[in-house]
Motif scaffolding. Structure first.
Motif, PDB file in Angstrom:
ATOM      1  N   ILE A 193       0.824  -1.204   0.000  1.00  0.00           N
ATOM      2  CA  ILE A 193       0.000   0.000   0.000  1.00  0.00           C
ATOM      3  C   ILE A 193       0.864   1.262   0.000  1.00  0.00           C
ATOM      4  N   ARG A 194       0.240   2.373  -0.369  1.00  0.00           N
ATOM      5  CA  ARG A 194       0.957   3.646  -0.466  1.00  0.00           C
ATOM      6  C   ARG A 194       1.511   4.069   0.897  1.00  0.00           C
ATOM      7  N   GLU A 195       2.628   4.762   0.860  1.00  0.00           N
ATOM      8  CA  GLU A 195       3.243   5.225   2.107  1.00  0.00           C
ATOM      9  C   GLU A 195       2.317   6.156   2.873  1.00  0.00           C
ATOM     10  N   SER A 196       1.553   6.975   2.173  1.00  0.00           N
ATOM     11  CA  SER A 196       0.658   7.924   2.842  1.00  0.00           C
ATOM     12  C   SER A 196      -0.422   7.213   3.648  1.00  0.00           C
ATOM     13  N   CYS A 197      -0.732   5.963   3.296  1.00  0.00           N
ATOM     14  CA  CYS A 197      -1.772   5.220   4.006  1.00  0.00           C
ATOM     15  C   CYS A 197      -1.372   4.895   5.442  1.00  0.00           C
ATOM     16  N   TYR A 198      -0.064   4.857   5.726  1.00  0.00           N
ATOM     17  CA  TYR A 198       0.397   4.569   7.086  1.00  0.00           C
ATOM     18  C   TYR A 198       0.186   5.771   8.019  1.00  0.00           C
ATOM     19  N   ASP A 199      -0.146   6.914   7.427  1.00  0.00           N
ATOM     20  CA  ASP A 199      -0.381   8.126   8.211  1.00  0.00           C
ATOM     21  C   ASP A 199      -1.741   8.717   7.849  1.00  0.00           C
ATOM     22  N   CYS A 200      -2.712   7.858   7.566  1.00  0.00           N
ATOM     23  CA  CYS A 200      -4.027   8.291   7.096  1.00  0.00           C
ATOM     24  C   CYS A 200      -4.794   9.057   8.185  1.00  0.00           C
ATOM     25  N   PRO A 201      -5.289  10.267   7.883  1.00  0.00           N
ATOM     26  CA  PRO A 201      -6.044  11.039   8.870  1.00  0.00           C
ATOM     27  C   PRO A 201      -7.528  10.674   8.919  1.00  0.00           C
ATOM     28  N   PHE A 202      -7.951   9.708   8.087  1.00  0.00           N
ATOM     29  CA  PHE A 202      -9.373   9.382   8.008  1.00  0.00           C
ATOM     30  C   PHE A 202      -9.725   8.068   8.704  1.00  0.00           C
ATOM     31  N   THR A 203      -8.808   7.558   9.504  1.00  0.00           N
ATOM     32  CA  THR A 203      -9.082   6.331  10.250  1.00  0.00           C
ATOM     33  C   THR A 203      -9.721   6.685  11.596  1.00  0.00           C
ATOM     34  N   LYS A 204     -10.949   7.152  11.525  1.00  0.00           N
ATOM     35  CA  LYS A 204     -11.709   7.561  12.701  1.00  0.00           C
ATOM     36  C   LYS A 204     -13.189   7.471  12.367  1.00  0.00           C
ATOM     37  N   ILE A 205     -14.026   7.556  13.386  1.00  0.00           N
ATOM     38  CA  ILE A 205     -15.471   7.458  13.158  1.00  0.00           C
ATOM     39  C   ILE A 205     -16.020   8.747  12.567  1.00  0.00           C
ATOM     40  N   ASN A 206     -15.669   9.883  13.150  1.00  0.00           N
ATOM     41  CA  ASN A 206     -16.200  11.170  12.683  1.00  0.00           C
ATOM     42  C   ASN A 206     -15.539  11.586  11.372  1.00  0.00           C
ATOM     43  N   ARG A 207     -16.359  11.824  10.358  1.00  0.00           N
ATOM     44  CA  ARG A 207     -15.834  12.225   9.052  1.00  0.00           C
ATOM     45  C   ARG A 207     -16.673  13.363   8.481  1.00  0.00           C
ATOM     46  N   ASN A 208     -16.177  13.956   7.397  1.00  0.00           N
ATOM     47  CA  ASN A 208     -16.880  15.072   6.773  1.00  0.00           C
ATOM     48  C   ASN A 208     -17.769  14.636   5.622  1.00  0.00           C
ATOM     49  N   THR A 209     -18.011  13.332   5.515  1.00  0.00           N
ATOM     50  CA  THR A 209     -18.913  12.820   4.498  1.00  0.00           C
ATOM     51  C   THR A 209     -20.333  12.756   5.068  1.00  0.00           C
ATOM     52  N   ASP A 210     -21.252  12.175   4.297  1.00  0.00           N
ATOM     53  CA  ASP A 210     -22.627  12.010   4.774  1.00  0.00           C
ATOM     54  C   ASP A 210     -22.856  10.626   5.380  1.00  0.00           C
ATOM     55  N   ILE A 211     -22.181   9.623   4.807  1.00  0.00           N
ATOM     56  CA  ILE A 211     -22.304   8.251   5.295  1.00  0.00           C
ATOM     57  C   ILE A 211     -20.950   7.558   5.132  1.00  0.00           C
TER      58      ILE A 211
END
Length: 330
Positions: A193-211
């Protein structure tokens, strides 16, 4: 503008068994996209292009194409000018809306673009719980090495012929299955996997999407009677518009509300760990070749599967111990 809400968590299964069978987990994507297609709107997501063996971003408004979009794709998508086309589509179709599905990083970039273009309210953004994306270049080299580049008729990384916890990865060439298990294990092991994936800021419950959607790993420990060997979807409602869409799919699904704590799994708490031998993996790819890595980088069990098996084993041992004559003598 719509407001974000405190995330609501649901375990979801489509009522149609065939939909579950052909989905990565419980059929959440099909339920959500069906609403948009039936209302005369459109869907945008990533689809595997068999002509050039790439995962591409595409806008569509028919069930046939949507069905091709189902299923996990462990390959980095080529967005190209996909977001630009999405903005053009929204401007050219002022009376229609879009359901857009992608990874957390893709949807965050798109959200900012749509807000800048003042089009955000006409798109419902759905992101999925993501382990990372493997290099598209590695995929090209892999299928070239296997002799199937340009010959693949069908691709599946999570066939559930055994069950949801033991997916089969394969490609079909002229009706015959070709295993791609080793590439799948490179993904699970985190080597590819990409190197940036090891520092992903979206591995959390709260997100800025709708679902947010994904596999509900650990469902057998939270709601045992709702567990299904063919898969259960996790659906996290992030906004009021997301909840409005959820209300529209209730006739096509069965669901249970859960707490946020109930749904926690590795990629909702932290990014994947970078393997200590990742650099060695890429060195071996270049110097020793793909076949060497297929033999030596394998048999990796995903975190969630290990936890599932461990807990199941502990429970089994506990039951046997409780009913044993030795225990009763204490």
């Amino acid at each position: 503008m719509f407001k974000n809400i405190k995330p609501l968590v649901y375990a979801v299964k489509h009522k149609n068994g065939d939909v579950i069978k052909n989905s990565s987990s419980g059929g959440a994507f099909t339920a959500l996209s069906d609403v948009f297609l039936k209302e005369g709107n459109a869907v945008a997501s990533c689809i595997y292009n068999y002509r050039n063996d790439r995962v591409e971003f595409r806008i569509y408004d028919d069930v046939e194409t949507r069905n091709l979009a189902r299923g996990s794709k462990y390959i980095q998508a080529n967005i190209d000018d996909g977001f630009k086309k999405l903005v053009v589509w929204l401007n050219d179709n002022p009376n229609r809306n879009l359901l857009v599905v992608g990874s957390g990083c893709q949807m965050e970039g798109l959200r900012l673009l749509l807000e800048f273009k003042k089009l955000r309210e006409r798109a419902i953004l759905v992101d999925f719980i993501c382990h990372g994306a493997t290099s598209s270049g590695l995929w090209q080299e892999y299928i070239k090495n296997k002799g199937i580049k340009g010959k693949i008729d069908f691709l599946c990384f999570k066939d559930k012929r055994v069950n949801w916890h033991n997916p089969t990865a394969f490609a079909k060439v002229k009706g015959k299955e070709v295993s791609i298990k080793d590439f799948s294990e490179w993904f699970y092991g985190g080597w590819a996997i990409r190197e940036s994936c090891y520092d992903c800021p979206f591995t959390k419950i709260n997100r800025n999407t709708d679902i947010t959607i994904g596999d509900f790993w650990g469902i057998e420990n939270v709601i045992p009677d709702f567990a299904d060997p063919m898969g259960v979807s996790l659906m996290i409602i992030q906004s009021e518009r997301g909840y409005s869409l959820f209300e529209k799919i209730k006739d096509s699904i069965i669901f249970r509300e859960c707490s946020q704590q109930d749904c926690l799994q590795p990629r909702l708490k932290s990014p994947p760990d970078c393997p200590k031998d990742r650099e060695l993996f890429w060195h071996d790819i270049q110097m020793k070749g793909l076949e060497y890595c297929s033999r030596n980088y394998k048999e990796v069990v995903p975190e969630y599967f290990f936890c599932h098996c461990f807990i199941k084993k502990v429970k089994s041992i506990a039951r046997k111990l409780f009913h044993s004559s030795w225990f009763k003598k204490l």
